[in-house]
Design a protein around this motif. Structure first.
Motif, short mmCIF file in Angstrom:
data_model
loop_
_atom_site.label_atom_id
_atom_site.label_comp_id
_atom_site.label_asym_id
_atom_site.label_seq_id
_atom_site.Cartn_x
_atom_site.Cartn_y
_atom_site.Cartn_z
N GLU A 196 0.84 -1.19 0.00
CA GLU A 196 0.00 0.00 0.00
C GLU A 196 0.88 1.25 0.00
N GLY A 197 0.39 2.28 -0.63
CA GLY A 197 1.08 3.56 -0.64
C GLY A 197 0.31 4.58 0.16
N VAL A 198 1.03 5.41 0.92
CA VAL A 198 0.40 6.43 1.77
C VAL A 198 0.87 7.80 1.31
N ARG A 199 -0.07 8.71 1.15
CA ARG A 199 0.26 10.08 0.73
C ARG A 199 0.37 11.00 1.94
N ALA A 200 1.34 11.88 1.90
CA ALA A 200 1.48 12.86 2.98
C ALA A 200 0.31 13.84 2.94
N SER A 232 -3.29 5.40 -12.35
CA SER A 232 -3.31 6.56 -13.25
C SER A 232 -3.77 7.82 -12.53
N SER A 233 -4.46 7.65 -11.40
CA SER A 233 -4.87 8.80 -10.59
C SER A 233 -5.04 8.34 -9.15
N TYR A 234 -4.61 9.18 -8.22
CA TYR A 234 -4.77 8.86 -6.81
C TYR A 234 -6.10 9.36 -6.25
N GLY A 235 -6.74 10.26 -6.98
CA GLY A 235 -8.04 10.78 -6.55
C GLY A 235 -7.94 11.44 -5.18
N VAL A 236 -8.89 11.08 -4.31
CA VAL A 236 -8.90 11.64 -2.96
C VAL A 236 -8.47 10.59 -1.94
N LYS A 237 -7.89 9.50 -2.42
CA LYS A 237 -7.47 8.42 -1.50
C LYS A 237 -6.17 8.78 -0.80
N GLU A 238 -6.17 8.63 0.50
CA GLU A 238 -4.95 8.83 1.27
C GLU A 238 -4.06 7.59 1.21
N THR A 239 -4.68 6.41 1.23
CA THR A 239 -3.97 5.14 1.12
C THR A 239 -4.35 4.48 -0.20
N VAL A 240 -3.36 4.12 -0.98
CA VAL A 240 -3.58 3.60 -2.32
C VAL A 240 -3.06 2.17 -2.42
N GLN A 241 -3.91 1.26 -2.93
CA GLN A 241 -3.49 -0.11 -3.13
C GLN A 241 -2.56 -0.19 -4.34
N LEU A 242 -1.37 -0.76 -4.16
CA LEU A 242 -0.37 -0.80 -5.23
C LEU A 242 -0.06 -2.20 -5.74
N TYR A 243 -0.14 -3.20 -4.87
CA TYR A 243 0.25 -4.56 -5.24
C TYR A 243 -0.45 -5.54 -4.32
N PRO A 244 -0.99 -6.66 -4.77
CA PRO A 244 -0.96 -7.10 -6.18
C PRO A 244 -2.00 -6.36 -6.99
#
Length: 270
Positions: A71-75, A258-270
């Motif tokens: 998972e990816g987390v945005r500041a 392609s876009s992170y939208g308004v998500k603070e936590t983004v699923q990256l894998y799998p």
């Protein structure tokens, strides 16, 4: 008067031939004994090496980490304005069935965004970045009990050993999720079969640093984010390689959405 009798000396050389044969036979026995001793010693050495090689080969094949998900987390700042980049990656990592124990302290993680590549060691590793003959290579103010403080220092701190550098592009930190046998700790991060941990990799971009975001997830970063040199904008190809001390290398490749939208936590894998 008796007739003169002829006397003849009897000569028998067979005894001499028998002694020569016996000497040759004894010599052959001695040579065979020496050869047998050499063969036994050689076979013993080869057996020991074969056992050692087999053990190492088994360990290399059976000991490997498994990346369950990433998972990816945005500041963000206090008003929930989000960064345009992924600034922290969280990997959920376990062990394969039948795997040997893995010392996370010896794991090296390589991450690249196609432009910058960082090779990271565990924040508690005392040797990798140490000055020669010293044991001062761990992240400055590394906490042997508190994973949250170590994550905060990863994102906001610097370390000085043989030189000064950002923690974000030299270290990774961990936190346990499941540890039934209580074998895993910040000071002794040893994984056994069944253990599950979070591995944190800082991916803070220069733009996130300049924006002075105050939080990454629940971690307070008001002390100031430090750049990891990576720039995980949308559609970035990311490659992560986990290399344990012994065992199979684990790869995790993905492309950010392609876009992170308004998500603070983004699923990256799998």
């Amino acid at each position: 008067m008796k007739a003169n009798r002829r006397r003849k000396m009897f000569t028998n050389s067979s005894a001499q031939v028998g002694i020569g044969t016996l000497i040759i036979f004894i010599a052959m026995v001695l040579v065979a004994a020496v050869a047998a001793a050499v063969l036994i010693q050689t076979s013993g050495t080869l057996q020991q090496k074969a056992q050692s090689t087999g053990k190492q080969a088994t360990q290399e094949v059976s000991s490997n980490l498994i990346v369950k998900n990433i998972e990816g987390v945005r500041a963000k700042d206090s008003s929930l304005v989000l960064s345009q980049t992924i600034d922290l990656i969280r990997l959920k990592v376990g062990l394969n069935v039948g795997s040997q124990s893995v010392d996370v302290n010896q794991v090296v993680i390589s991450i690249t965004d196609g432009t910058t590549a960082n090779n990271l060691v565990y924040a508690g590793n005392q040797k990798s970045y140490a000055t020669i003959g010293a044991s001062d290579g761990a992240m400055d103010t590394f906490n042997s009990t508190d994973a949250g403080k170590n994550l905060q220092k990863l994102l906001t701190g610097t370390t000085t050993t043989s030189s000064a550098f950002n923690n974000a592009d030299h270290y990774f930190t961990v936190d346990k999720i499941r540890d039934e046998d209580a074998s895993f700790s910040q000071s002794n991060p040893v994984m056994n079969t069944g253990d599950l941990i979070n591995v944190y990799i800082a991916t803070t971009s220069p733009s996130a640093v300049s924006a002075d975001y105050k939080y990454v997830g629940t971690t307070n970063t008001s002390a100031g984010l430090k750049s990891a040199g990576l720039n995980l904008v949308p559609r970035t190809v990311v490659n992560i390689i986990l290399t344990p001390e012994s065992g199979v290398v684990t790869n995790a490749d993905f492309v950010t959405p392609s876009s992170y939208g308004v998500k603070e936590t983004v699923q990256l894998y799998p």
